[in-house]
Design a protein around this motif. Structure first.
Motif, short mmCIF file in Angstrom:
data_model
loop_
_atom_site.label_atom_id
_atom_site.label_comp_id
_atom_site.label_asym_id
_atom_site.label_seq_id
_atom_site.Cartn_x
_atom_site.Cartn_y
_atom_site.Cartn_z
N GLU A 117 -51.33 30.95 -43.95
CA GLU A 117 -51.78 31.82 -42.84
C GLU A 117 -51.68 31.22 -41.22
N GLU A 118 -52.01 29.76 -41.12
CA GLU A 118 -51.63 29.27 -39.71
C GLU A 118 -50.57 29.25 -39.29
N THR A 119 -49.37 29.39 -40.18
CA THR A 119 -48.19 29.41 -39.87
C THR A 119 -47.89 30.85 -39.09
N ILE A 161 -36.73 20.49 -33.46
CA ILE A 161 -37.69 21.47 -33.31
C ILE A 161 -38.08 21.56 -32.03
N ILE A 162 -38.23 22.97 -31.43
CA ILE A 162 -38.78 23.09 -30.00
C ILE A 162 -40.00 23.97 -30.46
N SER A 163 -41.25 23.60 -29.94
CA SER A 163 -42.45 24.43 -29.99
C SER A 163 -42.81 24.61 -28.39
N CYS A 164 -43.53 25.65 -28.36
CA CYS A 164 -43.89 26.03 -26.90
C CYS A 164 -45.60 26.57 -26.98
N ASP A 170 -51.63 23.21 -26.81
CA ASP A 170 -51.21 24.52 -27.59
C ASP A 170 -49.90 24.00 -28.26
N ALA A 171 -48.96 23.78 -27.50
CA ALA A 171 -47.69 23.47 -27.79
C ALA A 171 -47.59 22.22 -28.95
N PHE A 172 -48.65 21.28 -28.62
CA PHE A 172 -48.74 20.38 -29.86
C PHE A 172 -49.24 20.84 -31.18
N GLU A 173 -50.20 21.68 -31.17
CA GLU A 173 -50.95 22.18 -32.15
C GLU A 173 -49.90 22.97 -33.06
N VAL A 174 -48.82 23.89 -32.26
CA VAL A 174 -47.87 24.63 -33.00
C VAL A 174 -46.93 23.66 -33.52
N LEU A 175 -46.54 22.41 -32.67
CA LEU A 175 -45.48 21.51 -33.41
C LEU A 175 -45.85 20.70 -34.67
#
Ligand SMILES: [Zn+2]
Length: 219
Positions: A117-119, A161-164, A170-175
């Motif tokens: 779900e978190e994805t 990979i790139i996260s934003c 927030d970008a770290f949590e996404v990564l």
């Protein structure tokens, strides 16, 4: 020194990424939108060992890549960072790494599917692969924009990979979420056939993502 707090955020984030094994050596880069001017950015220099960065190594640049402060060369991936900032005004932080499990998907040109779900509620759904182009090229920037859509992460074919995010945390949590989803998928494949979360749940989580990230969009 301008933006000392933001420079320290970048320096400390790279130490954390290195400790967690999400980046290694000279690879990876981070940028931030300046808190007081959306057309000014902080970005890491190219070539240095990232866990050893000091606040004065971080460059201050404008959107034409004119260096406003700093002695070093800005990251070679700057064109991709700026293309994202231009296309996505809500984005205020970008992290690029070569983290292992996400890069494994990038090497086989396979998107990371929504198995958790978190994805969906953190990233916006399936993480697509931007077609291969040489690191630092305008072509790569274009491919990244196409594959990123309105999500918060994208894979770079045969690269990383790139996260934003709306903040660096927030970008770290996404990564972390991308890396974890990729790792779970690969492990799941070893013991069985991974399944996606149900379509109706995907739609609910996508709505959550939209509300959290684009609260002013008309429905
Ligand atoms: Zn790279």
């Amino acid at each position: 020194m301008r933006y000392f707090k933001q420079r320290m955020e970048i320096v400390e984030m790279f130490r954390k990424l290195d400790e967690l094994g999400l980046t290694v050596g000279r690879s990876g880069n981070i940028s931030l939108r300046a808190p007081d001017d959306p057309k000014i950015f902080l970005i890491t220099p190219s070539g240095l060992v990232k866990r050893k960065l000091n606040p004065e190594d971080i460059l201050i640049v404008d959107s034409d890549l004119e260096i406003l402060e700093g002695e070093r060369n800005p990251s070679v991936e700057s064109p991709t960072h700026f293309a994202i900032y231009e296309k996505r005004p809500e984005v205020r932080a970008i992290i690029h790494t070569h983290s292992i499990h996400a890069t494994a998907f990038a090497v086989v040109h396979k998107p990371i599917p929504p198995i958790l779900e978190e994805t969906v509620y953190l990233i916006g759904g399936e993480v697509k692969v931007a077609a291969f182009a040489q690191a630092g090229s305008d072509k790569l920037a274009k491919n990244v924009i196409n594959a990123l859509e309105n999500k918060k992460a994208v894979l770079l074919a045969n690269h990383g990979i790139i996260s934003c995010g709306i903040t660096l945390e927030d970008a770290f949590e996404v990564l972390q979420c991308v890396e974890r989803t990729a790792k779970v998928y690969i492990l799941a494949r070893l013991i069985g056939k991974p399944t996606l979360i149900p379509e109706d749940v995907i739609n609910i989580e996508k709505e959550l993502y939209e509300i959290n990230n684009f609260p002013f969009n008309e429905k």
